[in-house]
Design an enzyme around this catalytic site. Structure first.
Site, PDB file in Angstrom:
ATOM      1  CD  GLU A   1      51.352  45.765  37.910  1.00 55.35           C
ATOM      2  OE1 GLU A   1      52.168  44.845  37.867  1.00 55.35           O
ATOM      3  OE2 GLU A   1      50.193  45.630  38.323  1.00 55.35           O
TER       4      GLU A   1
ATOM      5  CD  GLU B   1      44.712  40.925  37.887  1.00 61.66           C
ATOM      6  OE1 GLU B   1      44.877  40.421  39.017  1.00 61.66           O
ATOM      7  OE2 GLU B   1      45.496  40.716  36.943  1.00 61.66           O
TER       8      GLU B   1
ATOM      9  N   GLY C   1      49.490  40.022  32.142  1.00 63.35           N
ATOM     10  CA  GLY C   1      48.996  38.676  31.851  1.00 63.35           C
ATOM     11  C   GLY C   1      48.762  38.417  30.375  1.00 63.35           C
TER      12      GLY C   1
ATOM     13  CG  HIS D   1      46.786  44.389  40.477  1.00 65.72           C
ATOM     14  ND1 HIS D   1      45.991  43.903  39.470  1.00 65.72           N
ATOM     15  CD2 HIS D   1      48.049  43.986  40.198  1.00 65.72           C
ATOM     16  CE1 HIS D   1      46.755  43.226  38.619  1.00 65.72           C
ATOM     17  NE2 HIS D   1      48.003  43.265  39.044  1.00 65.72           N
TER      18      HIS D   1
ATOM     19  CG  ASN E   1      49.890  40.187  42.388  1.00 62.95           C
ATOM     20  OD1 ASN E   1      49.270  39.492  43.190  1.00 62.95           O
ATOM     21  ND2 ASN E   1      49.283  41.035  41.571  1.00 62.95           N
ATOM     22  CD1 TRP E   2      53.446  34.845  44.284  1.00 58.03           C
ATOM     23  CD2 TRP E   2      52.978  33.526  46.033  1.00 58.03           C
ATOM     24  NE1 TRP E   2      54.637  34.416  44.819  1.00 58.03           N
ATOM     25  CE2 TRP E   2      54.380  33.611  45.899  1.00 58.03           C
ATOM     26  CE3 TRP E   2      52.449  32.754  47.078  1.00 58.03           C
ATOM     27  CZ2 TRP E   2      55.252  32.948  46.760  1.00 58.03           C
ATOM     28  CZ3 TRP E   2      53.317  32.101  47.937  1.00 58.03           C
ATOM     29  CH2 TRP E   2      54.704  32.184  47.783  1.00 58.03           C
ATOM     30  CE  LYS E   3      48.311  39.140  38.823  1.00 61.03           C
ATOM     31  NZ  LYS E   3      48.032  39.525  37.441  1.00 61.03           N
TER      32      LYS E   3
ATOM     33  N   GLY F   1      53.649  38.860  38.075  1.00 61.78           N
ATOM     34  CA  GLY F   1      52.482  38.001  38.246  1.00 61.78           C
ATOM     35  C   GLY F   1      52.811  36.563  37.895  1.00 61.78           C
ATOM     36  N   GLY F   2      52.483  36.176  36.662  1.00 60.59           N
ATOM     37  CA  GLY F   2      52.632  34.785  36.227  1.00 60.59           C
ATOM     38  C   GLY F   2      53.994  34.172  36.529  1.00 60.59           C
TER      39      GLY F   2
ATOM     40  CB  SER G   1      54.132  40.306  30.114  1.00 59.77           C
ATOM     41  OG  SER G   1      52.733  40.054  30.010  1.00 59.77           O
TER      42      SER G   1
HETATM   43  P1  PGA Z   1      51.926  39.431  34.888  1.00 60.64           P
HETATM   44  O1  PGA Z   1      51.153  40.214  36.055  1.00 60.64           O
HETATM   45  O2  PGA Z   1      53.388  39.436  35.269  1.00 60.64           O
HETATM   46  O3  PGA Z   1      51.329  38.058  34.891  1.00 60.64           O
HETATM   47  O4  PGA Z   1      51.685  40.180  33.636  1.00 60.64           O
HETATM   48  C1  PGA Z   1      51.678  41.376  36.623  1.00 60.64           C
HETATM   49  C2  PGA Z   1      50.747  41.889  37.682  1.00 60.64           C
HETATM   50  O5  PGA Z   1      49.527  41.735  37.548  1.00 60.64           O
HETATM   51  O6  PGA Z   1      51.182  42.458  38.694  1.00 60.64           O
END
Ligand code: PGA
Length: 251
Positions: free
Chosen positions: A166, A96, A172, A94, A9-11, A232-233, A211
């Site tokens: 999640e 977010e 994050g 998600h 997930n490149w956000k 994510g990251g 994470s």
């Molecule tokens: P993260 O994000 O790996 O940076 O914790 C995961 C996600 O939001 O899907």
């Protein structure tokens, strides 16, 4: 057996050039078997990324999709538009989107249904906040989020989607759920699915997000009910993302 799936997930990150470079790096190094690899760039970058992964094993996904097909819905993107650019998956719900943009359980469920109706596969995200975990509401929260999807898309929905667990407190933050903590929740999710659809319970992929890094991926993926990850990251560096994909391929 379930083939693990690892999605990046490149956000809201990158430029046209960096998205192309990252996609090319992932396409070159992705394991050829044992795992399905998906990258989910910003919608605007999808054409660049599609060109970079063409002919490789890497699949494309969107980060969200509107519950409507077309019309007066400023700034939205529909599933059929994503499909036209080669997407096969769409991240839906998600945390977010839920917490920063107010998407309710019902909104996420409607979006998930629209993805399925367009012939794509939602990666439907569910998860509890730290406060909810501490007050032992985790399972109730997940059930509520899943119930909304079932209500919108029917009892057989889990034959058509990927579930992403999640925990909000792990996204994050560098705090990962321990493999045991994650496994316990994944098992509970599979039991929930079993109550509706026995066949889907054994086939639905339940992936973990929050994470995930190269150094904790193998331990998480070794758990019987963890079928890959939503990253994510660590998905923003080809080397790290590929290490995670390899860990899943070795499951
Ligand atoms: P993260 O994000 O790996 O940076 O914790 C995961 C996600 O939001 O899907």
């Amino acid at each position: 057996m379930r083939t693990p799936i690892v999605a990046g997930n490149w956000k809201l990150n990158g430029s046209r050039q960096s998205a192309r470079d990252l996609a090319a790096g992932v396409a070159t190094g992705a394991p050829k078997s044992g795992v399905e690899v998906v990258v989910c760039p910003v919608s605007l970058h999808i054409p660049e990324v599609a060109a970079a992964v063409e002919g490789s094993v890497v699949a494309l996904g969107g980060q969200n999709a509107c519950e409507n097909e077309s019309g007066a819905f400023t700034a939205e993107v529909s599933s059929s538009m994503l499909a036209e650019f080669g997407c096969r998956y769409v991240i839906i719900g998600h945390s977010e989107r839920r917490s920063l943009y107010g998407e309710s359980d019902a909104d996420c469920a409607a979006r998930g249904k629209a993805v399925i109706d367009a012939g794509l596969t939602p990666m439907f995200c569910i998860g509890e906040t730290l406060e909810q975990r501490e007050s032992e509401e985790t399972i109730a929260v997940l059930h509520r989020q899943l119930n909304a999807l079932v209500e919108a898309a029917g009892d057989d929905v889990f034959g058509k989607c990927v579930i992403a667990y999640e925990p909000v407190w792990a996204i994050g933050t560098g705090k990962t759920a321990s493999p045991g903590q994650a496994q316990a929740v994944h098992e509970a999710i599979r039991q929930y699915v079993a109550g509706l659809d026995g066949t889907a319970a054994s086939s639905v992929r339940i992936i973990y997000g929050g994470s995930v890094k190269p150094d904790n991926a193998a331990e998480l993926f070794a758990q019987p009910d963890i079928d890959g990850g939503l990253i994510g990251g660590a998905a923003l560096k080809a080397e790290d993302f590929l290490a995670i994909c390899n860990a899943a391929a070795e499951k």
